[in-house]
Design an enzyme around this catalytic site. Structure first.
Site, PDB file in Angstrom:
ATOM      1  N   VAL A  73       0.803  -1.282   0.146  1.00  0.00           N
ATOM      2  CA  VAL A  73      -0.083  -0.041  -0.072  1.00  0.00           C
ATOM      3  C   VAL A  73       0.784   1.281   0.076  1.00  0.00           C
ATOM      4  O   VAL A  73       1.770   1.576   0.673  1.00  0.00           O
ATOM      5  CB  VAL A  73      -1.071   0.195   1.425  1.00  0.00           C
ATOM      6  CG1 VAL A  73      -1.860   1.235   1.293  1.00  0.00           C
ATOM      7  CG2 VAL A  73      -1.962  -1.378   1.337  1.00  0.00           C
ATOM      8  N   PRO A  74       0.551   2.187  -0.978  1.00  0.00           N
ATOM      9  CA  PRO A  74       1.690   3.259  -0.984  1.00  0.00           C
ATOM     10  C   PRO A  74       0.962   4.473   0.063  1.00  0.00           C
ATOM     11  O   PRO A  74       0.032   4.542   0.312  1.00  0.00           O
ATOM     12  CB  PRO A  74       1.333   3.652  -2.488  1.00  0.00           C
ATOM     13  CG  PRO A  74      -0.131   3.405  -2.951  1.00  0.00           C
ATOM     14  CD  PRO A  74      -0.215   2.184  -2.141  1.00  0.00           C
ATOM     15  N   THR A 124       0.600   7.434  -0.717  1.00  0.00           N
ATOM     16  CA  THR A 124      -0.233   8.504  -1.449  1.00  0.00           C
ATOM     17  C   THR A 124      -1.690   8.289  -1.724  1.00  0.00           C
ATOM     18  O   THR A 124      -2.335   9.093  -1.738  1.00  0.00           O
ATOM     19  CB  THR A 124       0.616   8.678  -3.070  1.00  0.00           C
ATOM     20  OG1 THR A 124       0.601   7.593  -3.414  1.00  0.00           O
ATOM     21  CG2 THR A 124       1.852   9.520  -2.934  1.00  0.00           C
ATOM     22  N   ASN A 125      -1.772   7.062  -1.549  1.00  0.00           N
ATOM     23  CA  ASN A 125      -3.243   6.498  -1.604  1.00  0.00           C
ATOM     24  C   ASN A 125      -3.391   5.339  -0.538  1.00  0.00           C
ATOM     25  O   ASN A 125      -3.797   4.342  -0.680  1.00  0.00           O
ATOM     26  CB  ASN A 125      -3.659   5.966  -2.840  1.00  0.00           C
ATOM     27  CG  ASN A 125      -3.564   6.950  -3.893  1.00  0.00           C
ATOM     28  OD1 ASN A 125      -3.994   8.034  -3.854  1.00  0.00           O
ATOM     29  ND2 ASN A 125      -2.887   6.604  -5.058  1.00  0.00           N
ATOM     30  N   GLY A 156       6.878   2.800  -4.652  1.00  0.00           N
ATOM     31  CA  GLY A 156       7.831   3.419  -5.377  1.00  0.00           C
ATOM     32  C   GLY A 156       8.615   2.046  -5.930  1.00  0.00           C
ATOM     33  O   GLY A 156       8.452   1.323  -6.153  1.00  0.00           O
ATOM     34  N   GLY A 211       5.002   0.587 -12.417  1.00  0.00           N
ATOM     35  CA  GLY A 211       5.852   1.304 -12.756  1.00  0.00           C
ATOM     36  C   GLY A 211       5.771   2.905 -12.484  1.00  0.00           C
ATOM     37  O   GLY A 211       4.661   3.135 -12.251  1.00  0.00           O
ATOM     38  N   CYS A 264      -0.522   8.846  -9.905  1.00  0.00           N
ATOM     39  CA  CYS A 264       0.576   8.536 -10.803  1.00  0.00           C
ATOM     40  C   CYS A 264       0.092   8.813 -12.202  1.00  0.00           C
ATOM     41  O   CYS A 264       1.125   8.781 -13.055  1.00  0.00           O
ATOM     42  CB  CYS A 264       1.050   6.952 -10.542  1.00  0.00           C
ATOM     43  SG  CYS A 264      -0.016   5.681 -10.536  1.00  0.00           S
ATOM     44  N   GLU A 266       8.813  12.094 -12.981  1.00  0.00           N
ATOM     45  CA  GLU A 266       7.511  12.185 -12.269  1.00  0.00           C
ATOM     46  C   GLU A 266       7.676  13.170 -11.158  1.00  0.00           C
ATOM     47  O   GLU A 266       8.410  12.849 -10.336  1.00  0.00           O
ATOM     48  CB  GLU A 266       7.287  10.865 -11.866  1.00  0.00           C
ATOM     49  CG  GLU A 266       5.834  10.696 -11.291  1.00  0.00           C
ATOM     50  CD  GLU A 266       5.319   9.214 -10.794  1.00  0.00           C
ATOM     51  OE1 GLU A 266       4.351   8.920 -10.861  1.00  0.00           O
ATOM     52  OE2 GLU A 266       6.452   8.458 -10.135  1.00  0.00           O
ATOM     53  N   LEU A 324      -2.333   0.245 -11.679  1.00  0.00           N
ATOM     54  CA  LEU A 324      -2.348   0.411 -13.238  1.00  0.00           C
ATOM     55  C   LEU A 324      -1.205  -0.380 -13.807  1.00  0.00           C
ATOM     56  O   LEU A 324       0.023   0.341 -13.761  1.00  0.00           O
ATOM     57  CB  LEU A 324      -2.244   1.985 -13.516  1.00  0.00           C
ATOM     58  CG  LEU A 324      -3.483   2.757 -13.042  1.00  0.00           C
ATOM     59  CD1 LEU A 324      -3.384   4.313 -13.501  1.00  0.00           C
ATOM     60  CD2 LEU A 324      -4.911   2.303 -13.361  1.00  0.00           C
TER      61      LEU A 324
END
Length: 473
Positions: free
Chosen positions: A115-116, A118-119, A199, A217, A250, A340, A419
């Site tokens: 789990v990142p 950012t979300n 990441g 990615g 992303c 990015e 994604l």
């Protein structure tokens, strides 16, 4: 001691993986209707807590804003459930009577889910729904910067799932956020698949674990404003996308590319909307803060507003500045604006021709972002097809905000927060990951009826051949 923490984290990962394996044995015997009941219950429970979880995530991580994170949470619950509701994932999926071939959906087993930060909450709900919808159990590994909000999100879907009939252990979450625990989970013998969102380092670790993995990615999507586009509408889309949750999605645009004769019109229109075009000095000051010396993205700039970023860099911007834009012409490791940037910052490329735009977009993506997302604003389908045949991405978005279009909120793509980037992006899938990516298909093939064969009388053939030769004489 740090060693004690690592040992506890490893033991916790082993325990949760074993519990998930036992739970999955029960889930594997459930009908589609039973699994659907569980998935719907999770979606409903999570949707009700969307706002509270958003507030919690912003407080803990400092990334983004509560309003947009609430929208993400609602998307990850209700919208994802609506998309999977009528999907058949287990049992007999199809019967081809003509070919005498059946297809049966079979769960993969225990899924390890990264789990990142950012979300950190929306990803939990989305992955829990697609995992249990397809008969899998799931164990989450939270980011250290988002531990508590991820644990809370996991607890909400776990309680709802168990109340709807899921066995205990179907949903687990590491309570100690550490690389040691994450690695132990990914390599646990009970885990059958790793669903990695995070990441580059984390995704690489997932693919290096020796287990099947679906990784994501880097996103570094350019957006091309073609001369046939409605410029005002195109810029509105980019503005909506790049400021959504302060640029943490992303799939959001990372650079604008235009042809030379479009430059002045685009800049004039954009400036009126809150795009702030930095001068060389300002762009240089901000560039120093975007990335750390080792080349990794500076977490201090992630999900901040344009004004916060400018202030941190040491210059001021107008009150209505929403996006910071830097002129750029090259892509590469020494060009921070060509990479990015998970914040409302864009590069601005100006090229001499349409073909030069195409080559620049490819150059940017090859440097970073291959396989992820590209956006175009145009009314000419021929140029769309021309670019679509050559741009190395899995999502080619037309006339839509990339952040929302890429995840399937404003397009026909499956609504997803993971994604795939395909082989060109080092990923095992190019899909917006759905329950169908989390099952194996068992094919039952029946003996087909033997096709009648024609018997040949060799003597008759010889007689006919002799007569033909006689006539030819």
């Amino acid at each position: 001691m740090e060693l004690d923490k690592d040992l506890k984290a490893r033991q916790e990962a082993r325990t949760l993986a074993k519990q998930a394996e036992e739970a999955q044995k029960v889930l594997a015997q459930m009908s589609q209707q039973q699994l659907d009941k569980i998935a719907e219950a999770m979606a409903d429970a999570f949707y009700k807590e969307s706002s509270a979880l958003a507030d919690m995530a912003v407080r803990e991580t400092g990334f983004g804003n509560s309003e947009d994170k609430t929208t993400k949470n609602q998307f990850a619950s209700r919208r994802v459930w609506e998309a999977v509701r009528d999907m058949k994932t287990v049992g007999v999926l199809s019967r081809n009577q003509k070919e005498k071939l059946w297809e049966i959906g079979v769960p993969m087993g225990v899924i390890a889910a990264i789990v990142p930060s950012t979300n950190p909450t929306s990803t939990v709900c989305y992955k829990a729904i697609i995992a249990l919808k397809s008969g899998n159990s799931i164990v989450f590994s939270p980011h250290p910067k988002a531990l508590f909000c991820t644990l809370k999100a996991a607890e909400i879907v776990r309680a709802a799932a168990e109340k709807a009939g899921a066995p205990k252990g179907s949903i687990g979450c590491l309570g100690i956020a550490s690389m040691a625990g994450c690695q132990e989970l990914m390599t646990a013998p009970q885990v059958r698949l790793i669903l990695a969102t995070g990441g580059p380092g984390m995704v690489k670790a997932a693919y290096s674990s020796g287990k099947p993995a679906i990784g994501v990615g880097a996103g570094n999507g350019p957006v091309y404003i073609h001369h046939t586009a409605d410029i005002k509408q195109a810029l509105k889309s980019i503005l909506r996308s790049k400021t959504f949750d302060n640029g943490t999605v992303c799939a959001s645009e990372q650079s604008i590319i235009v042809e030379k004769d479009m430059e002045s019109r685009v800049k004039e229109e954009a400036s009126q909307m809150g795009f702030y075009f930095m001068n060389t000095q300002e762009a240089g000051l901000l560039a120093k803060h975007l990335f750390r010396p080792d080349g990794s993205l500076n977490p201090e700039i992630v999900g901040r507003t344009a004004r916060e970023l400018a202030e941190k860099a040491g210059f001021s911007v107008p009150q209505d500045a929403k996006i910071l834009v830097a002129r750029e012409q090259e892509a590469g490791p020494t060009r921070p604006y060509s990479m990015e940037k998970l914040c409302p910052v864009l590069a601005f490329f100006v090229m001499d021709s349409e073909d030069a735009v195409l080559q620049k977009a490819i150059e940017v993506l090859i440097h970073e972002g291959s396989g992820h997302t590209f956006a175009m604003h145009a009314c000419d389908e021929k140029v769309v097809e021309k670019f679509a045949r050559q741009i190395p991405v899995s999502r080619f978005l037309v006339n839509t905000p990339a952040a929302l279009g890429g995840i399937g909120a404003t397009t026909g793509l499956f609504p997803a927060l993971t994604l795939g980037c395909g082989a060109v992006g080092g990923s095992s899938s190019s899909n917006n990951i759905s329950p169908m990516d989390l099952i194996n298909i068992r094919r039952v093939a029946w003996q087909q009826e033997e096709k009648p064969t024609v018997s040949v009388d060799e003597t008759l053939v010889d007689l006919l051949a002799a007569k033909i030769l006689e006539r030819l004489k």
